[in-house]
Design an enzyme around this catalytic site. Structure first.
Site, mmCIF file in Angstrom:
data_model
loop_
_atom_site.group_PDB
_atom_site.id
_atom_site.type_symbol
_atom_site.label_atom_id
_atom_site.label_comp_id
_atom_site.label_asym_id
_atom_site.label_seq_id
_atom_site.Cartn_x
_atom_site.Cartn_y
_atom_site.Cartn_z
ATOM 1 N N TYR A 124 0.789 -1.228 0.003
ATOM 2 C CA TYR A 124 -0.040 -0.021 0.027
ATOM 3 C C TYR A 124 0.864 1.386 0.057
ATOM 4 O O TYR A 124 0.074 2.364 -0.046
ATOM 5 C CB TYR A 124 -0.839 0.041 1.261
ATOM 6 N N LYS A 171 2.590 -14.918 4.763
ATOM 7 C CA LYS A 171 3.119 -15.836 3.613
ATOM 8 C C LYS A 171 4.387 -15.961 3.631
ATOM 9 O O LYS A 171 5.226 -15.824 2.484
ATOM 10 C CB LYS A 171 2.536 -15.039 2.290
ATOM 11 N N ASP A 204 -3.434 -17.972 2.895
ATOM 12 C CA ASP A 204 -4.328 -18.871 2.114
ATOM 13 C C ASP A 204 -5.124 -19.947 3.103
ATOM 14 O O ASP A 204 -6.329 -20.249 2.985
ATOM 15 C CB ASP A 204 -3.613 -19.365 0.936
ATOM 16 N N ASP A 228 -6.679 -6.129 4.697
ATOM 17 C CA ASP A 228 -7.449 -5.551 3.882
ATOM 18 C C ASP A 228 -8.616 -6.742 3.251
ATOM 19 O O ASP A 228 -9.767 -6.668 3.875
ATOM 20 C CB ASP A 228 -6.926 -5.074 2.816
ATOM 21 N N ASP A 232 -12.212 -8.207 5.116
ATOM 22 C CA ASP A 232 -13.390 -8.370 4.495
ATOM 23 C C ASP A 232 -14.166 -9.873 4.604
ATOM 24 O O ASP A 232 -15.413 -9.809 4.629
ATOM 25 C CB ASP A 232 -13.225 -7.870 2.927
#
Ligand code: NAI
Length: 333
Positions: A124, A171, A204, A228, A232
């Site tokens: 970002y 990750k 994941d 982010d 959601d």
């Protein structure tokens, strides 16, 4: 004396839900005065700036901002206003609590997850470089300073709120240096909180486990991009974006906003759900030490959410923003 806060009315459903929330705050006796500014796309089209200078100056004075969503124009030349605000005021900790509510029917009943999202770096930072016509590089930045403070905040929150587990999401199997450092710092800091269980999971796998068994998750901490996306996902577990609030905290400034965007598809129809912004306002009241007012509003929301005649269509109600707001105000009275 009333405490003054800054309010940004954004785009799309922003003005509708802001008006509803301010009316509820007043009805609850929150003891707040507002400096209200229009910001966003419409402001840009009419006056040439997404955020007028006076709006920045107000936030710099009051240090507390209740912000509604803004439409980010896609394409060149526009930096997301949200990213700009988070960077300019170093609002490094984005805290997004998702809790099942018995009145909102979803396949899940046991969700009580607080996501701590690092808010200032990762992809970002918006550093993109065109190498040639067919290749673009995007830079992911992870620093020790930013990682340490968000991870420490997550553990401090867990300690203060009697939470049992903090999960680091990463990750690091692929991004061995950047996410690897975030994970190493997580394990360093977790050693200072022996009373809290610390574990880590690859992002994941986390997404799959969140929809298979969300009850296993408690407090979660992660770099910006995963935060982010994962938050959601957690909003979907509790009934959608209309129900997910957030705070954005730094050392000097605090901004409170719904996680959702400006919802152009329903703007102006009078059916936007103001709960996410209202719960964000409750987080703001708690930040300001007005815990009792926040608790009063939360109780009224719990009662009203159970009445599908007044709640909004996104949570299977047949009401409107207005009927929902009026019902909450009636309960507060
Ligand atoms: P969105 O969150 O605005 O909408 C996604 C879906 O959720 C839509 O179907 C919408 O109707 C529904 N929804 C969202 N909030 C709702 C509410 N309170 N009540 C009922 N339904 C609701 O996401 P989208 O469509 O991807 O983005 C629209 C614009 O918002 C874009 O310009 C985006 O950049 C901006 N945005 C702004 C944010 C902010 O200011 N904090 C955050 C996310 C997106």
């Amino acid at each position: 004396m009333n405490q003054t806060i800054t309010v940004f009315k954004g785009d799309g459903i922003g003005p509708e839900i802001t008006d509803a929330v301010l009316a509820i705050l007043d009805a609850a006796g929150a003891g707040l005065s507002y400096e209200i500014y229009r910001v966003g796309n419409q402001e840009y089209l009419e006056n040439g700036a997404l955020i007028p200078d006076a709006a920045f100056q107000s936030f710099e004075r009051t240090k507390v901002l209740l912000k509604s969503p803004i439409t980010t124009p896609i394409g060149k030349g526009f930096r997301s206003l949200n990213v700009t605000l988070r960077e300019k005021y170093d609002l490094y900790a984005n805290i997004r609590p998702a809790k099942s509510n018995p009145a909102v029917k979803t396949p899940f009943t046991d969700v009580d997850i607080v996501v701590f999202r690092e808010n200032t770096e990762d992809l970002y930072v918006g550093k993109e470089e065109r190498i040639d016509a067919d290749m673009v590089y995007a830079t992911k930045i992870i620093t020790r300073k930013a990682s340490e403070r968000i991870i420490r905040d997550a553990f401090e929150y867990a300690k203060a709120h009697g939470r049992k587990t903090v999960t680091c999401v990463h990750k690091a199997n692929i991004l061995k240096m950047s996410d690897g450092m975030f994970l190493d710092i997580f394990h360093e800091i977790s050693g200072q909180y022996p009373q809290i269980t610390a574990n880590d999971k690859i992002v994941d796998n986390v997404c799959m486990q969140l929809v298979m068994n969300p009850g296993q998750f408690d407090v979660m901490v992660m770099p910006n991009l995963y935060g982010d996306i994962v938050s959601d996902l957690t909003s979907g577990l509790i009934g959608g974006l209309g129900l997910l609030p957030s705070s954005n905290l730094g050392s000097d400034y605090a901004m409170f906003e719904a996680v959702h965007g400006s919802a152009p598809d329903i703007a102006g129809k009078g059916i936007a759900n103001p709960t996410a912004l209202l719960w964000s306002a409750c987080m703001m009241l708690e930040y300001l030490g007005k815990d009792e007012i926040a608790a009063k509003i939360r109780r009224a929301v719990d009662l009203v959410l159970a009445d599908p005649v007044v709640t909004t269509p996104d949570i299977h109600g047949s009401g409107t923003t207005e009927s929902y707001k009026n019902a909450i105000i009636a309960h507060l009275a």
